[in-house]
Design an enzyme around this catalytic site. Sequence first.
Site, PDB file in Angstrom:
ATOM      1  N   LEU A  90       0.339 -14.434   3.923  1.00 45.32           N
ATOM      2  CA  LEU A  90      -0.035 -14.972   2.619  1.00 45.32           C
ATOM      3  C   LEU A  90       1.183 -15.255   1.740  1.00 45.32           C
ATOM      4  CD1 LEU A  90      -3.148 -12.755   1.828  1.00 45.32           C
ATOM      5  CD2 LEU A  90      -3.136 -15.253   1.867  1.00 45.32           C
ATOM      6  N   ASP A 123      11.320 -10.308   0.783  1.00 43.55           N
ATOM      7  CA  ASP A 123      10.717  -9.629   1.926  1.00 43.55           C
ATOM      8  C   ASP A 123      11.682  -8.562   2.418  1.00 43.55           C
ATOM      9  OD1 ASP A 123       8.199 -10.483   3.933  1.00 43.55           O
ATOM     10  OD2 ASP A 123       9.705  -9.157   4.820  1.00 43.55           O
ATOM     11  N   ASP A 160      13.882  -3.561  -1.914  1.00 43.92           N
ATOM     12  CA  ASP A 160      12.653  -2.775  -1.862  1.00 43.92           C
ATOM     13  C   ASP A 160      11.992  -2.804  -3.233  1.00 43.92           C
ATOM     14  OD1 ASP A 160      10.645  -0.926  -1.573  1.00 43.92           O
ATOM     15  OD2 ASP A 160      11.967   0.762  -1.086  1.00 43.92           O
ATOM     16  N   TYR A 186      -5.367   2.477   1.499  1.00 41.09           N
ATOM     17  CA  TYR A 186      -5.261   1.064   1.138  1.00 41.09           C
ATOM     18  C   TYR A 186      -6.306   0.687   0.083  1.00 41.09           C
ATOM     19  CZ  TYR A 186      -5.362  -4.037   1.927  1.00 41.09           C
ATOM     20  OH  TYR A 186      -5.327  -5.407   1.775  1.00 41.09           O
ATOM     21  N   LYS A 239      -5.527  -0.696  -3.680  1.00 39.67           N
ATOM     22  CA  LYS A 239      -5.985  -2.016  -4.107  1.00 39.67           C
ATOM     23  C   LYS A 239      -6.941  -1.927  -5.293  1.00 39.67           C
ATOM     24  CE  LYS A 239      -3.733  -4.698  -1.298  1.00 39.67           C
ATOM     25  NZ  LYS A 239      -2.623  -5.527  -1.836  1.00 39.67           N
ATOM     26  N   THR A 252      -3.518 -12.396   8.496  1.00 42.52           N
ATOM     27  CA  THR A 252      -2.155 -11.904   8.298  1.00 42.52           C
ATOM     28  C   THR A 252      -1.877 -10.846   9.367  1.00 42.52           C
ATOM     29  OG1 THR A 252      -2.742 -10.041   6.853  1.00 42.52           O
ATOM     30  CG2 THR A 252      -2.456 -12.196   5.801  1.00 42.52           C
TER      31      THR A 252
END
Length: 310
Positions: free
Chosen positions: A19, A38, A82, A180, A184, A214
């Site tokens: 993404l 990244d 980071d 996760y 989120k 992904t």
Amino acid sequence: MSALCDGRVVVVTGAGRGLGRAHALAFAAQGARVVVNDLDVALDGALGAARPTGAARPDGPAAAVAAEIRAAGGEAVAHGGDIAASEGAASLVTTALEAYGRLDTLVNNAGFLRDRMLVNLDEDDWDAVLRVHLKGHFLTLKHAAAHWRAEAKAGRTPDARVVNTSSGAGLLGSVGQGNYSAAKAGIVALTLVAAAELARYGVQVNAIAPAARTRMTQRAFAEAMAAPATGFDAMAPENVSPLVVWLGSAASQGVTGRVFEAEGGRITVMDGWRPGPTAERGARWSAAEAGEAVRKLLTAAAPPGAVYGA
């Protein structure tokens, strides 16, 4: 005809693949100058040799995407810091300012998975996933917001945008993804707070809950994410990017504090938590009375959405 993001400087985290890469390329195609971030980690967040803050490997994914943008006639620089460490997040903003003299849009996208059922989920795996997703959103947002506040106080109120990345797992929950899902869900709350706090400085903050192919979803939902042999590829990450580009542009004026679900050719405005059926008696309930009232209320309430994987 001018492009939607002409003159804007956009930072995209986790933009080396999936993404994030699709977003970076789409912004560049609309005239933005892009900082491609990244850290180049494995799917579980494992990192190879340590690198200086902000330095991207010449042969890494951030450098490759930046080179792809430049080859197509756009402008881009790579950043390998980071974003879940304060120095790395600060250097991301500094990179944009040093390269292009401004920052207009922040797209928070970076993340990885360490999926386990709750009884098997190690504390380190909980901490690592919340660190990259939730803390990574917080720190980049904090440093970008500090810059935009300073600009506003100097009389140069920005027309700034932040697009955060939540997930259906954060809205509904997902079996085997307690860490996760919690991260989120936290991103949604952070988005609402940031939208309220930063409006005075000319900053709009929204979130997306995308569904796309992904590295993270290909393993967890392999069958659903597979590309079709022919026809529309609903799970292509490029399907999500047009919404992100619009939210990150000046054209989205007045849209803030919202969460959008994006999948294939579908965009949904998510309603979030709103008061439903209510009982009021003007006095304290007994436990039995409270239970009876709840039973009646639930018959009038919409059922919750199914948790992914249930």
